[in-house]
Design an enzyme around this catalytic site. Structure first.
Site, PDB file in Angstrom:
ATOM      1  N   ASP A 165       0.796  -1.219   0.000  1.00 56.25           N
ATOM      2  CA  ASP A 165       0.000   0.000   0.000  1.00 56.25           C
ATOM      3  C   ASP A 165       0.832   1.275   0.000  1.00 56.25           C
ATOM      4  O   ASP A 165       0.589   2.196  -0.763  1.00 56.25           O
ATOM      5  CB  ASP A 165      -0.938  -0.009   1.203  1.00 56.25           C
ATOM      6  CG  ASP A 165      -1.657   1.309   1.394  1.00 56.25           C
ATOM      7  OD1 ASP A 165      -2.441   1.677   0.504  1.00 56.25           O
ATOM      8  OD2 ASP A 165      -1.409   1.971   2.405  1.00 56.25           O
ATOM      9  N   ASP A 168       4.851   0.631   4.073  1.00 54.86           N
ATOM     10  CA  ASP A 168       4.911  -0.624   4.804  1.00 54.86           C
ATOM     11  C   ASP A 168       4.696  -1.776   3.830  1.00 54.86           C
ATOM     12  O   ASP A 168       4.764  -1.592   2.622  1.00 54.86           O
ATOM     13  CB  ASP A 168       3.861  -0.636   5.919  1.00 54.86           C
ATOM     14  CG  ASP A 168       2.484  -0.228   5.392  1.00 54.86           C
ATOM     15  OD1 ASP A 168       2.159  -0.601   4.249  1.00 54.86           O
ATOM     16  OD2 ASP A 168       1.749   0.474   6.114  1.00 54.86           O
ATOM     17  N   TYR A 305      -7.896   2.639   6.662  1.00 56.96           N
ATOM     18  CA  TYR A 305      -8.681   2.982   5.470  1.00 56.96           C
ATOM     19  C   TYR A 305     -10.148   2.698   5.767  1.00 56.96           C
ATOM     20  O   TYR A 305     -10.727   1.724   5.295  1.00 56.96           O
ATOM     21  CB  TYR A 305      -8.217   2.173   4.246  1.00 56.96           C
ATOM     22  CG  TYR A 305      -6.915   2.650   3.686  1.00 56.96           C
ATOM     23  CD1 TYR A 305      -6.848   3.779   2.871  1.00 56.96           C
ATOM     24  CD2 TYR A 305      -5.720   1.984   3.973  1.00 56.96           C
ATOM     25  CE1 TYR A 305      -5.646   4.227   2.349  1.00 56.96           C
ATOM     26  CE2 TYR A 305      -4.509   2.431   3.457  1.00 56.96           C
ATOM     27  CZ  TYR A 305      -4.492   3.551   2.654  1.00 56.96           C
ATOM     28  OH  TYR A 305      -3.301   3.981   2.142  1.00 56.96           O
ATOM     29  N   GLU A 552       5.383  10.035   3.507  1.00 57.85           N
ATOM     30  CA  GLU A 552       4.978   8.690   3.065  1.00 57.85           C
ATOM     31  C   GLU A 552       4.213   8.758   1.743  1.00 57.85           C
ATOM     32  O   GLU A 552       3.251   9.519   1.610  1.00 57.85           O
ATOM     33  CB  GLU A 552       4.123   7.987   4.107  1.00 57.85           C
ATOM     34  CG  GLU A 552       3.830   6.537   3.718  1.00 57.85           C
ATOM     35  CD  GLU A 552       3.150   5.740   4.822  1.00 57.85           C
ATOM     36  OE1 GLU A 552       3.268   4.505   4.807  1.00 57.85           O
ATOM     37  OE2 GLU A 552       2.495   6.357   5.686  1.00 57.85           O
TER      38      GLU A 552
END
Length: 602
Positions: A165, A168, A305, A552
């Site tokens: 995703d 990670d 999410y 990120e």
């Protein structure tokens, strides 16, 4: 004595040898004969005898077999042709030997250059057994046992592949499905631009890698689908558990040796609809009594999410399934007034008009506005489609700096998430929709649209998109490119496990990678094409690896960026949207009238 001979001038010739006439008499007689002979016309043979071989009369005409031409004209024409051929030959020799200065094509624009890089991010996010030409040297095969050791009772044991995703190694299927849908949409509309950039095959491979994996997440051979895999991996660090997982550990995906649980849901209509949109051509039907949110099943989805509702996914998925299959029942679903009302099409709110992995309504409205612009299906769909069209126009107005629906930073970045962290993923989606809608209007020969009483041209929408993407690429107060690898000044401490740990044949365990996470040094591996989360509402940015709100990247964010970049790339006038491919499976809106009856015969 007399002798007779043939007079060559046409009569008998008598010579009397006994004649004693004088020479004068004979001369006088010959002159008389000459005058008699010359009084008649001579044929060609006779003339040749008279003139001799050196004195023959020249022909005035030339017989070409099919036409008689003047001898002078014939000689002049042939001479001219030979002279022209000689001149052309000389010119050809000169041109062949003169050094040539090749006209090179213009250099690619910044959007095309950025597009090449943004697509590479997906190569860096691949999970499973990598293809030979993945072109990311520091990545390797990883998580080859996903699904095999799961104890959740899931019947699907091969969950190898797909994409990680973000920074990670978790595979969240909800935002991943949205990412694949956005990439597919951009290819459908702008395949010619991808082709011109040399990236069409690449982006298709990226989509296929994702959708092939999705086919592993449910029983695709069954008539009815009772469960879906929503997630592989775990990131929950709130329970005080000491078990290693994808958030508590800082490891390269290639070195992961801990168990990766599988999350399965049986009442996740939003995930199912998003997967249906991503797969597009699949015929997946979920029963009405199985409605629910995939994040209601627990695990990490609700934390990281969380889907706010599923009605927008119904409209979004219904629109894509209609385009993919031509089945009118999907259009009926997507345009049903009750469904549209539940999805929020008739009311606003602070986040109205913001397309994201969670809220697809704006994207669905643009997608169905396309149908109204180009096919105009009429009753019974017109009422809701007209509403979608009007709402799309209002949303486009809200993007413009003349209105105050959204604030902007001093540097010009629109605050679609109202100052909350990680703004860029929303900005790129808006830039894509604005460019796409302007191209729709251009293709429909419509020069613009109305915001209240004011008319705005499509150029205004494109300008909005350009200013936002230019901000991301470095035209901002910090002169910082938020796309890694683009320009000279971009984030060097990206929040990404694989990029931050060197590939040095040393395996760092769960906690062993912390030294790389906390290091002040730049990442040893540059993750080309990653769009980081972005600046704050004051145009500030902290290039710190441990602060994911700044550094990120995510595949959902990068998918929107790719879509916006390809829409803006190249020559707008030369390469336009593909109007018809998306309608390939759609039947004619109005049946062909029957042929006229045969003429009456008595």
């Amino acid at each position: 004595m007399s002798m007779y001979g043939r007079d060559p001038w046409g009569g008998p010739l008598e010579i009397n040898t006994a004649d004693s006439a004088t020479d004068d008499d004979r001369s006088r007689n010959l002159n008389e004969l000459d005058r008699a002979a010359l009084s008649r016309p001579l044929d060609e043979t006779q003339q040749s005898w008279l003139l001799g071989p050196g004195e023959q009369k020249k022909k005035r005409y030339v017989d070409l077999g099919f036409i008689m031409v003047s001898r002078k004209i014939f000689i002049w024409t042939v001479g001219t042709i030979l002279a022209a051929a000689f001149i052309v030959g000389i010119i050809a020799v000169i041109v062949k030997n003169v050094p040539r200065h090749h006209k090179h094509p213009p250099p690619p624009d910044n959007y095309t250059i950025a597009l090449h890089k943004a697509l590479m991010f997906f190569n860096a996010q691949k999970s499973g057994k990598l293809p030979k030409h993945n072109n990311v040297s520091w990545r390797g095969n990883s998580c080859l046992n996903d699904g095999k050791s799961d104890k959740s009772g899931a019947v699907l044991k091969d969950l190898v592949g797909g994409y990680y995703d973000a920074g990670d190694a978790i595979k969240f299927h909800f935002p991943k499905a949205f990412a694949m849908t956005m990439l597919s949409w951009s290819v459908i509309e702008y395949s010619a631009k991808y082709e011109a950039a040399g990236e069409l095959n690449h982006v298709k491979d990226i989509i296929k890698w994702g959708t092939d994996y999705f086919l592993k997440t449910f029983n695709s051979t069954s008539d009815t689908i009772s469960q879906l895999v929503a997630q592989v991996g775990s990131g929950d660090t709130s329970g005080g558990t000491s078990d290693p997982n994808d958030h508590s550990c800082w490891m390269r995906p290639e070195d992961i040796d801990y168990a990766r649980p599988v999350t399965v849901c049986s009442s996740c209509s939003d995930l199912a609809a998003e997967m249906a949109a991503a797969l597009a051509s699949a015929s997946i039907v979920f029963k009405d009594n199985k409605r629910g949110s995939y994040s209601a099943g627990g695990a990490d989805a609700a934390t990281f999410y969380n889907s706010s509702m599923y009605w927008d996914e119904f409209v979004w998925g219904g629109a894509w399934l209609y385009y993919a299959t031509g089945n009118q029942s999907y259009l009926y679903l997507a345009s049903h007034p009750t469904l549209a009302k539940h999805a929020g099409a008739f009311w606003g709110g602070p986040d109205y008009g913001v397309l994201s992995w969670d809220n697809k309504l704006t994207g669905a409205q643009v997608l169905l506005t396309r149908l109204r612009l180009f096919l105009s299906p009429g009753y019974p769909y017109e009422q809701t489609l007209k509403t979608y069209h009007n709402q799309t126009s209002i949303i486009m107005c809200s993007f413009l700096p003349y209105f105050t629906s959204f604030n902007r930073t001093r540097g010009g970045l629109i605050q679609l998430n109202h100052g909350r962290p990680q703004p860029l993923q929303y900005v790129v989606n808006a830039a894509f929709l604005a460019t796409l809608f302007s191209d729709y209007l251009d293709a429909a020969d419509t020069p613009g649209w109305y915001c209240g009483p004011n008319f705005y041209s499509t150029d205004v929408l494109r300008k909005f998109a350009e200013t936002q993407i230019d901000y991301i690429l470095g035209k901002n107060p910090r002169k910082m490119s938020y796309l890694v690898g683009f320009g000279n000044h971009y984030p060097k401490h990206v929040h990404h496990r694989g990029a931050s740990i060197p590939k040095n044949k040393i395996r760092y365990n769960c906690k062993g990678g912390y030294k790389w996470r906390d290091s002040k040094k730049p990442n040893p591996n540059t993750i080309i094409g990653a769009m980081v989360a972005g600046p704050d509402k004051h145009d500030g940015f902290h290039d710190v690896r441990t602060n994911y709100n700044y550094t990120e990247p995510t595949i959902a964010g990068n998918a929107g960026l790719v879509a916006a970049l390809v829409a803006l790339s190249g020559d707008r006038t030369a390469t336009k949207i593909d109007k018809n491919t998306i309608f390939s499976a759609v039947p004619p809106m109005f049946p062909t009238p029957p042929p006229p009856p045969a003429p009456w015969k008595p």
